[in-house]
Design a protein around this motif. Sequence first.
Motif, PDB file in Angstrom:
ATOM      1  N   MET A   1      70.306  34.391  19.266  1.00 36.55           N
ATOM      2  CA  MET A   1      70.930  35.618  19.744  1.00 36.55           C
ATOM      3  C   MET A   1      72.319  35.290  20.313  1.00 36.55           C
ATOM      4  O   MET A   1      72.493  34.262  20.972  1.00 36.55           O
ATOM      5  N   THR A   2      73.274  36.163  20.054  1.00 36.63           N
ATOM      6  CA  THR A   2      74.608  36.007  20.631  1.00 36.63           C
ATOM      7  C   THR A   2      74.863  37.157  21.599  1.00 36.63           C
ATOM      8  O   THR A   2      74.122  38.144  21.630  1.00 36.63           O
ATOM      9  N   SER A   3      75.900  37.044  22.383  1.00 34.57           N
ATOM     10  CA  SER A   3      76.207  38.074  23.373  1.00 34.57           C
ATOM     11  C   SER A   3      76.428  39.420  22.696  1.00 34.57           C
ATOM     12  O   SER A   3      77.197  39.519  21.731  1.00 34.57           O
ATOM     13  N   GLY A   4      75.719  40.442  23.180  1.00 36.53           N
ATOM     14  CA  GLY A   4      75.824  41.781  22.605  1.00 36.53           C
ATOM     15  C   GLY A   4      74.731  42.127  21.623  1.00 36.53           C
ATOM     16  O   GLY A   4      74.596  43.288  21.218  1.00 36.53           O
ATOM     17  N   ASP A   5      73.908  41.160  21.235  1.00 31.41           N
ATOM     18  CA  ASP A   5      72.785  41.417  20.318  1.00 31.41           C
ATOM     19  C   ASP A   5      71.604  42.030  21.080  1.00 31.41           C
ATOM     20  O   ASP A   5      71.405  41.759  22.264  1.00 31.41           O
ATOM     21  N   HIS A   6      70.796  42.826  20.369  1.00 28.81           N
ATOM     22  CA  HIS A   6      69.602  43.455  20.939  1.00 28.81           C
ATOM     23  C   HIS A   6      68.355  42.942  20.230  1.00 28.81           C
ATOM     24  O   HIS A   6      68.320  42.855  19.000  1.00 28.81           O
ATOM     25  N   PHE A   7      67.315  42.630  20.999  1.00 26.23           N
ATOM     26  CA  PHE A   7      66.018  42.267  20.437  1.00 26.23           C
ATOM     27  C   PHE A   7      65.065  43.414  20.773  1.00 26.23           C
ATOM     28  O   PHE A   7      64.845  43.723  21.940  1.00 26.23           O
ATOM     29  N   ILE A   8      64.509  44.061  19.736  1.00 28.04           N
ATOM     30  CA  ILE A   8      63.652  45.235  19.936  1.00 28.04           C
ATOM     31  C   ILE A   8      62.216  44.911  19.497  1.00 28.04           C
ATOM     32  O   ILE A   8      61.995  44.417  18.385  1.00 28.04           O
ATOM     33  N   ILE A   9      61.283  45.188  20.382  1.00 29.95           N
ATOM     34  CA  ILE A   9      59.864  44.964  20.096  1.00 29.95           C
ATOM     35  C   ILE A   9      59.132  46.290  20.223  1.00 29.95           C
ATOM     36  O   ILE A   9      59.163  46.928  21.281  1.00 29.95           O
ATOM     37  N   GLU A  10      58.490  46.727  19.150  1.00 30.04           N
ATOM     38  CA  GLU A  10      57.672  47.943  19.148  1.00 30.04           C
ATOM     39  C   GLU A  10      56.217  47.497  19.063  1.00 30.04           C
ATOM     40  O   GLU A  10      55.801  46.902  18.074  1.00 30.04           O
ATOM     41  N   THR A  11      55.453  47.753  20.109  1.00 30.69           N
ATOM     42  CA  THR A  11      54.094  47.201  20.177  1.00 30.69           C
ATOM     43  C   THR A  11      53.072  48.144  19.534  1.00 30.69           C
ATOM     44  O   THR A  11      53.290  49.359  19.456  1.00 30.69           O
ATOM     45  N   PRO A  12      51.941  47.596  19.058  1.00 27.56           N
ATOM     46  CA  PRO A  12      50.935  48.412  18.359  1.00 27.56           C
ATOM     47  C   PRO A  12      50.216  49.392  19.279  1.00 27.56           C
ATOM     48  O   PRO A  12      50.152  49.209  20.491  1.00 27.56           O
ATOM     49  N   GLY A  13      49.655  50.427  18.654  1.00 29.67           N
ATOM     50  CA  GLY A  13      48.778  51.351  19.371  1.00 29.67           C
ATOM     51  C   GLY A  13      47.326  50.942  19.186  1.00 29.67           C
ATOM     52  O   GLY A  13      46.995  50.125  18.330  1.00 29.67           O
ATOM     53  N   GLY A  14      46.458  51.509  20.014  1.00 29.63           N
ATOM     54  CA  GLY A  14      45.028  51.239  19.893  1.00 29.63           C
ATOM     55  C   GLY A  14      44.381  52.126  18.836  1.00 29.63           C
ATOM     56  O   GLY A  14      44.925  53.171  18.455  1.00 29.63           O
ATOM     57  N   GLY A  15      43.219  51.725  18.358  1.00 32.04           N
ATOM     58  CA  GLY A  15      42.500  52.509  17.358  1.00 32.04           C
ATOM     59  C   GLY A  15      41.797  53.712  17.973  1.00 32.04           C
ATOM     60  O   GLY A  15      41.465  53.730  19.152  1.00 32.04           O
ATOM     61  N   GLY A  16      41.565  54.742  17.143  1.00 34.80           N
ATOM     62  CA  GLY A  16      40.845  55.933  17.581  1.00 34.80           C
ATOM     63  C   GLY A  16      39.348  55.786  17.370  1.00 34.80           C
ATOM     64  O   GLY A  16      38.891  54.888  16.651  1.00 34.80           O
ATOM     65  N   PHE A  17      38.578  56.679  18.001  1.00 31.29           N
ATOM     66  CA  PHE A  17      37.122  56.634  17.898  1.00 31.29           C
ATOM     67  C   PHE A  17      36.600  58.015  17.501  1.00 31.29           C
ATOM     68  O   PHE A  17      36.862  59.002  18.180  1.00 31.29           O
TER      69      PHE A  17
END
Length: 519
Positions: free
Chosen positions: A496-512
Amino acid sequence: MLNLSKPNPIYLEIFKNLYQFIAEQMGITLQNTASSVNIKERLDFSCAIFDQQGLLVANAPHIPVHLGSMSESVKSLIQDKGNNLQPGDVYLSNNPYNGGTHLPDVTAITPVFDDTNQHILFYVASRGHQADIGGITPGSMPPHSTSILEEGILFDNFLLVEKGQFREQEVREILAKNPYPARNPEQNIADFQAQIAANEKGVQELQKMVTQYGLETVQAYMKFVQDNAEECVRKAIDVLTDGEFSYEMDQGAVIKVKVTIDDKNRSATIDFTGTSEQLTNNFNAPKAVTQAAVLYVFRTLVNDNIPLNAGCLKPLHLIIPQGSLLNPKYPAAVVAGNVETSQVIVDALYGALGILAASQGTMNNFTFGNENYQYYETICGGSGAGFNFDGTDAVHTHMTNSRLTDPEVLEFRYPVLVEEFKIRENSGGKGQYSGGNGVIRNIKFLEPMTANILSSHRVIAPFGLAEGEAGKVGKNWVKRKDGTEEILNSTATIEMTSGDHFIIETPGGGGFGQSECRI
């Protein structure tokens, strides 16, 4: 005078809480005296007390993957050094093949002697996740390690304090003289000293308890508390039925589990035969981690307020094939087994029992650093729905129980900005009861660093149960300063360099359950 042939219900409750209280006091001491953000802010640590045999008696509500495995570390010390332990000694261990989980989780173990300093009565231990313990990447969570030798420095029952004297010179040598040395030994040493202080608090409180109630009573109720936990787990087993489940991971490995209930003996056999062989990557889970995951699941099935302890394991017979993904042979890499595979074991067990849809199934391990800074965090996501409840949004699930660092602290201690942190809408699986939503976390870097992501469920979705829908898979990506975007795999290392963005989208849980059934 107490009758010690059987437990008094009132005293059982008193001692149950007293033992937990001591572990909690140890944790408070550790948090207050630690140096690293990882222990002080994220609370990535665990404290517990053990009997003369090294069996877990009680813990504070800390990190499940630590607590279910720490007993193996204590028993390893007893077997290795039992006759040579002295008052004032503290030992250090992080060996995944001797009860450890992965190398960043370092355990300090202190024996508790009697008044004459002749006999060991108990053990106390604290396990803290070091922000960096060496290895091929800053933060010691390398996404692509293929041997434990690449993951950091290994302590195997190392004498940290000898008869009350801290062996600083020897510790520094080990931290420095390694093919991949620790990057911030001052912080390592400060956190080790905090663990020593936490253990000393446990020693003092246990000695106070013995003075007040008498040794015979304290030890008798340690066994009674374990027996009570055993009976509580047997009660939970009484209402379970046989089941099995097969769960594929992003890399193609499969965890298979079969649960067989023995109604006559009120016990359960948990058989992982058919699980993939150990892998060439680092998703192998040490046997102690597998045991911790099983313990966690069966503890959650108990309605009573009991401490997780060795009694919970007595009604459970585990079959974990040696050389498999869940019981690897040295020198297999294991750094992701502790944080990722443990989550899959838990979800597979809940699936086999038919009681809970998959949660996000990952800790979304994010590390970044250079020679000056090293940081590690786990990121929340959605929990799975059950037969009469929705999942929860933005929560650390199952084998992790840590916090995220406050943005103010993170931005003060490191050259980064938290640009965005919000609920990832509609990422939970639909159903009669819906799975919880994940989150979106966007970190902007203000100077060049190496960033690493170690995650799961970027390919395979967290399953739904009883015709409930699966949760949405996660996503890792980088947005460069010039606007270009790079999609990353489940595991990745990137500069990563200055000004870069690291984006993490986390999973959802399963339905029942089916959606149309909902009222």
